[in-house]
Motif scaffolding. Structure first.
Motif, PDB file in Angstrom:
ATOM      1  N   VAL A 210       0.970  -1.533   0.226  1.00 22.85           N
ATOM      2  CA  VAL A 210       0.191   0.002   0.164  1.00 22.85           C
ATOM      3  C   VAL A 210       0.795   0.970   0.036  1.00 22.85           C
ATOM      4  O   VAL A 210       1.666   1.021   0.392  1.00 22.85           O
TER       5      VAL A 210
ATOM      6  N   LEU B  88     -10.583  -8.418  -4.136  1.00 24.75           N
ATOM      7  CA  LEU B  88     -11.134  -8.583  -2.607  1.00 24.75           C
ATOM      8  C   LEU B  88     -12.381  -7.445  -2.668  1.00 24.75           C
ATOM      9  O   LEU B  88     -12.792  -6.837  -1.909  1.00 24.75           O
TER      10      LEU B  88
ATOM     11  N   TYR C 264      -0.107  -5.312  -5.682  1.00 24.43           N
ATOM     12  CA  TYR C 264      -0.747  -6.620  -5.328  1.00 24.43           C
ATOM     13  C   TYR C 264       0.406  -7.680  -4.983  1.00 24.43           C
ATOM     14  O   TYR C 264      -0.149  -9.144  -4.336  1.00 24.43           O
TER      15      TYR C 264
ATOM     16  N   ALA D  59      -3.873  -9.098   2.809  1.00 21.29           N
ATOM     17  CA  ALA D  59      -5.135  -9.603   1.508  1.00 21.29           C
ATOM     18  C   ALA D  59      -5.959 -11.276   1.822  1.00 21.29           C
ATOM     19  O   ALA D  59      -7.042 -10.690   1.463  1.00 21.29           O
TER      20      ALA D  59
ATOM     21  N   MET E 113      -0.125  -4.549   3.631  1.00 20.00           N
ATOM     22  CA  MET E 113      -1.501  -4.660   4.337  1.00 20.00           C
ATOM     23  C   MET E 113      -1.924  -5.909   3.959  1.00 20.00           C
ATOM     24  O   MET E 113      -1.781  -6.233   3.328  1.00 20.00           O
TER      25      MET E 113
ATOM     26  N   PRO F 181      -8.743  -4.253   1.716  1.00 18.24           N
ATOM     27  CA  PRO F 181      -8.578  -3.518   1.331  1.00 18.24           C
ATOM     28  C   PRO F 181      -9.058  -2.105   2.407  1.00 18.24           C
ATOM     29  O   PRO F 181      -9.989  -1.407   2.458  1.00 18.24           O
ATOM     30  N   GLN F 182      -8.386  -1.951   3.133  1.00 22.91           N
ATOM     31  CA  GLN F 182      -8.224  -0.698   4.150  1.00 22.91           C
ATOM     32  C   GLN F 182      -7.664   1.091   3.405  1.00 22.91           C
ATOM     33  O   GLN F 182      -7.882   1.727   3.758  1.00 22.91           O
ATOM     34  N   GLU F 183      -6.607   0.210   2.352  1.00 23.20           N
ATOM     35  CA  GLU F 183      -5.656   0.902   1.580  1.00 23.20           C
ATOM     36  C   GLU F 183      -5.345   1.679   0.812  1.00 23.20           C
ATOM     37  O   GLU F 183      -5.851   0.531   0.280  1.00 23.20           O
TER      38      GLU F 183
ATOM     39  N   ILE G 170      -3.870   0.436  -2.329  1.00 23.76           N
ATOM     40  CA  ILE G 170      -3.206  -0.654  -2.971  1.00 23.76           C
ATOM     41  C   ILE G 170      -2.373  -0.241  -4.698  1.00 23.76           C
ATOM     42  O   ILE G 170      -2.768   0.531  -4.959  1.00 23.76           O
TER      43      ILE G 170
END
Length: 180
Positions: free
Chosen positions: A13, A69, A57, A31, A29, A50-52, A54
């Motif tokens: 990320v 995701l 990958y 996955a 991060m 995902p929280q942020e 990417i």
């Protein structure tokens, strides 16, 4: 005590900008998370939303592709599931500190069995390396070949578990001395 093994696959990320600090290339991060029981049966296998943003990958390693995701459960949901499974169990894995960090959870140190950090496996380090690779321990101790392409977290969790089980008696004596 019952043991389980965990492995995470990660993506890269965008780095977080901190004024006055040199920016990092990218951060990890989570996955995908896999947990197997002490006989290697998959108890849990989940992708993580995902929280942020990417930026990589790492498909050649993680196997995760754009779009995989999109409908994945949230990190909070995955954390709840994982914590429930881990409760009061010995946790086996390779580089557990990193897996727990990206999951943003903790597990008691006395219940962790990390194949990357167990001193008996230092002979499998590449010259000058800090930690031995899981594939080197698997080859040297078990005589098996893993990670010949994309990493499979199920295979990696099962392999860490087999490594632990091969050395379990001695490892548990070492833990008992370290955590009396």
């Amino acid at each position: 005590m019952q043991c389980i093994a965990l492995d995470c696959e990660m993506v890269g990320v965008a780095p977080r900008y901190v004024p006055g600090r040199k920016p990092k290339k990218q951060s990890n991060m989570v996955a995908r998370v896999v947990i197997v029981n002490d006989s290697g049966r998959v108890l849990y296998d989940s992708l993580v939303a995902p929280q942020e943003l990417i930026i990589d990958y790492r498909t050649h390693i993680s196997g995760v592709r754009p779009g995989d995701l999109d409908r994945a459960p949230s990190l909070a949901s995955v954390q709840t599931d994982v914590l429930a499974i881990l409760k009061d169990k010995i946790l086996v894995g390779h580089s557990l500190k990193l897996d727990l960090k990206v999951l943003q959870i903790d597990h008691p140190e006395e219940l962790r069995r990390d194949t990357a950090e167990y001193s008996k496996f230092s002979k499998y380090c590449i010259k000058g390396g800090q930690y031995p690779a899981l594939r080197r321990i698997a080859s040297g101790l078990l005589g098996i070949k893993i990670q010949s392409g994309t990493h499979c977290p199920i295979e990696d969790a099962r392999t860490a578990l087999k490594i632990y089980q091969a050395c379990q008696a001695e490892w548990e004596r070492d833990v008992a001395r370290a955590f009396p």
